[in-house]
Scaffold this motif. Structure first.
Motif, PDB file in Angstrom:
ATOM      1  N   ARG A  16      -1.777  -0.536   3.485  1.00 50.88           N
ATOM      2  CA  ARG A  16      -2.246  -0.485   2.091  1.00 50.88           C
ATOM      3  C   ARG A  16      -1.312  -1.173   1.108  1.00 50.88           C
ATOM      4  O   ARG A  16      -1.726  -1.988   0.282  1.00 50.88           O
ATOM      5  CB  ARG A  16      -2.345   0.976   1.600  1.00 50.88           C
ATOM      6  N   THR A  17      -0.043  -0.801   1.153  1.00 53.54           N
ATOM      7  CA  THR A  17       0.875  -1.277   0.124  1.00 53.54           C
ATOM      8  C   THR A  17       1.025  -2.788   0.224  1.00 53.54           C
ATOM      9  O   THR A  17       0.919  -3.509  -0.769  1.00 53.54           O
ATOM     10  CB  THR A  17       2.246  -0.575   0.270  1.00 53.54           C
ATOM     11  N   HIS A  67       8.452   6.042  -3.813  1.00 55.15           N
ATOM     12  CA  HIS A  67       7.336   5.101  -3.621  1.00 55.15           C
ATOM     13  C   HIS A  67       6.627   5.003  -4.984  1.00 55.15           C
ATOM     14  O   HIS A  67       5.523   5.509  -5.176  1.00 55.15           O
ATOM     15  CB  HIS A  67       6.407   5.632  -2.534  1.00 55.15           C
TER      16      HIS A  67
HETATM   17  N1   CP Z   1       0.301   4.760   1.298  1.00 54.91           N
HETATM   18  C1   CP Z   1       1.044   3.804   1.894  1.00 54.91           C
HETATM   19  O1   CP Z   1       2.190   3.523   1.506  1.00 54.91           O
HETATM   20  O2   CP Z   1       0.418   3.233   2.962  1.00 54.91           O
HETATM   21  P1   CP Z   1       1.026   2.044   3.848  1.00 54.91           P
HETATM   22  O3   CP Z   1       2.215   2.606   4.597  1.00 54.91           O
HETATM   23  O4   CP Z   1      -0.094   1.629   4.761  1.00 54.91           O
HETATM   24  O5   CP Z   1       1.463   0.975   2.933  1.00 54.91           O
END
Ligand code: CP
Length: 311
Positions: free
Chosen positions: A51-52, A129
């Motif tokens: 996602r990020t 985050h």
């Molecule tokens: N929510 C999140 O940080 O997902 P990823 O680790 O897939 O980026």
């Protein structure tokens, strides 16, 4: 704002400004940061991400930036190059900002202090985050029209969760009430927020935010019994039925279906999990826009925001 690395140190009015810009992008504002020349941004991910990383890339491309992709496992990191030298390399070859995810707590903040270009924290170990928090705040704002006064219950692996930490700090700064629920060994006593009983709190909260179990950061046993965890600490259908009528479910994902949340609830009417991902693009656009828009670029339109999140 020269960097975006922590929700603990950022001022509430800066978060509000970013939320207003997120809202503008969510409502269709466009913006071209590279109208006169090519501008580059680098995504340095030293930990896996779906996602990020991908939503940063979409955000960067929507803003007209050229994206320098980096795969640590296919780079000179394998020859022993440090993260600092790698970051300096990207600055030297023309990157104007760096998006960094790193497994060591505080590593991104240290780089931001050492470098003279904007740094965005895409997750540092079990530290913070902040862009996840920004998209979470915006998702709550979309739902309730305000952050102040919301009762937010964060449930799960608090000790290892950078999402919990960034959200707790930011929600407090904007006037929400934050409650935590976790297995005893996953409580982080350094966080100055009340721990509550999940079954008592579930009826009182406007937002139930579940956290992924961060097995990769666990020192001790990784042997979690999925069904036992769900029954004791997860969001079961029975618990969901006791939530307030308007309350919503959030999870930063990736989700362990049937562990932190019953599979049936992941896409239920209350769930905003995929909405959070959509909002991640707008929130990341807002952060990059704030750091790189130094008057060199042109607006796609003149969307004006008009609300105050804290009130
Ligand atoms: N929510 C999140 O940080 O997902 P990823 O680790 O897939 O980026």
């Amino acid at each position: 704002m020269n960097n975006f690395v922590s929700m603990k140190t950022i001022k509430a009015n800066e978060i509000i400004k970013l939320l207003e810009q997120t809202d503008a992008f969510a409502n269709g504002q466009s913006f071209d940061l590279s109208s006169r020349k090519k501008r580059f941004i680098a995504n340095l991910f030293y930990e896996p991400s779906t996602r990020t990383k991908m939503s940063f890339e979409v955000a960067e491309k929507k803003l007209g930036l050229e994206v320098l992709d980096f795969h640590a496992e296919r780079s000179s990191v394998l020859k022993g190059e440090s993260v600092y030298d790698t970051a300096k390399t990207f600055a030297s070859i023309g990157a104007e900002a760096l998006v960094i995810r790193h497994p060591i707590n505080n590593q991104v903040q240290q780089l931001a202090e050492a470098l003279d270009l904007p740094v965005i924290n895409a997750g540092d170990g079990a530290g913070e985050h902040p862009t996840q928090s920004l998209l979470d705040l915006y998702t709550m704002y979309q739902e309730f029209g305000a952050i102040k006064g919301l009762n937010v219950l964060i449930v799960g692996d608090i000790l290892h969760s950078r999402v919990a930490r960034s959200n707790a700090y930011a929600l407090k700064a904007l006037g929400a009430n934050v409650y935590l629920a976790a297995k005893p060994e996953w409580k982080d006593q350094s966080l100055d927020f009340p721990y509550v009983d999940l079954d008592q709190a579930i009826e009182q909260c406007d937002v139930v935010m579940l956290l992924r179990i961060q097995l990769e950061r666990h020192q001790q046993s990784k042997d979690i019994k999925a069904s036992a965890y769900l029954t004791q600490y997860g969001l079961t259908v029975k618990r969901e039925q006791r939530m307030k009528k308007e309350a919503i479910i959030m999870h930063p994902a990736p989700i362990n279906r049937g562990v932190e949340i019953d599979d049936k609830l992941v896409e239920c009417q209350r769930s905003r999990i995929f909405k959070q991902m959509e909002n991640g693009v707008y929130a990341r656009m807002a952060v990059i826009h704030q750091l790189l828009n130094k008057g060199e670029s042109r607006h796609g339109n003149d969307y004006q925001t008009m609300f105050a999140y804290a009130h």
